[in-house]
Scaffold this active site. Sequence first.
Site, mmCIF file in Angstrom:
data_model
loop_
_atom_site.group_PDB
_atom_site.id
_atom_site.type_symbol
_atom_site.label_atom_id
_atom_site.label_comp_id
_atom_site.label_asym_id
_atom_site.label_seq_id
_atom_site.Cartn_x
_atom_site.Cartn_y
_atom_site.Cartn_z
ATOM 1 N N GLY A 29 0.868 -1.173 0.000
ATOM 2 C CA GLY A 29 0.000 0.000 0.000
ATOM 3 C C GLY A 29 0.898 1.213 0.000
ATOM 4 C CG ASN A 164 -0.511 8.076 -4.522
ATOM 5 O OD1 ASN A 164 -0.596 7.844 -5.735
ATOM 6 N ND2 ASN A 164 0.041 7.227 -3.687
ATOM 7 C CG ASP A 257 4.487 4.365 -2.833
ATOM 8 O OD1 ASP A 257 3.870 5.444 -2.935
ATOM 9 O OD2 ASP A 257 3.996 3.261 -3.160
#
Length: 297
Positions: A29, A164, A257
């Site tokens: 995630g 994002n 990320d």
Amino acid sequence: MTRFVSVGECMVEMAPQGKSGQYAMSFAGDTLNTAWYAQRLAPDWAVQYATAVGSGPVSDQMVDFLSDAGVGTDFVRRIDDRTLGLYLIALNNGERHFSYWRSQSAARLLAQDGPFLLRAFAAADVIYFSGITLAVQEGSGRDKLLDALARARTRGKTIVFDSNLRPGLWDSADQMCAWVTKAATVSHIVLPSHDDEARHFGDKDALATRDRYVALGAATVVVKNGPGLIHYQHQGARGVTEPAVVSDVVDTTAAGDSFNAGFLTAHFGGAGIEEAIHAASNVARRVIQGRGALVAI
């Protein structure tokens, strides 16, 4: 020692294994990926992941996964009638395509417990969240999350936001842009990706993306731009750097990320702004030469 709390949703990942038709299960995630990389890049940091999970065996596995990775689980809420979200990956020429199942994800209720958020944020020096963290919240969760972040900011915590942009998680693109704008106003550092910003905010170039977030009050903005030039502003100083060259891209998952983790660990480790950006670019370069979201670096 920097106390870093990353806030968001960790999901079950089902990833294809070669051409066999078989899938392997893991966990990933966006904000979890950043926490995972931050812990590896700065092992002296106290990294915590703030999220919500269910009470079943898969949720137990995810919590064990975090612990085994050295990511703290002090701020993992348990919600008995919920579970983890799941996504399945199809891979085509290094680009991943995702199918999601997250309607019963416990992380959608993450922000409903205000005291929980305040405890988690009180334990941080740096708090990191994303547009996905915000998007998946149910009911009044978005307001509660931003309120808790604003309170943490007044108490001296540094708030970091990756916009994002994922329109599929919102009722409309206008709703997404409005909430992302609100989120930026409580943040000290914003780490957007220009391609997405141009598509949804109409920014003509990376400078426009940078300037828009600076105008919202961010002291530091670093605009990720794929293989293009990285524009930044930091404490009033503006500049541009060139990312690391990558000739053999295998999988772009978690590029942003991991960039964020590289930047934050270098920046809060005392590096200058351009040095931190170069460090971040080199981390992302190594990650996209491997397969999957979490790559040994």
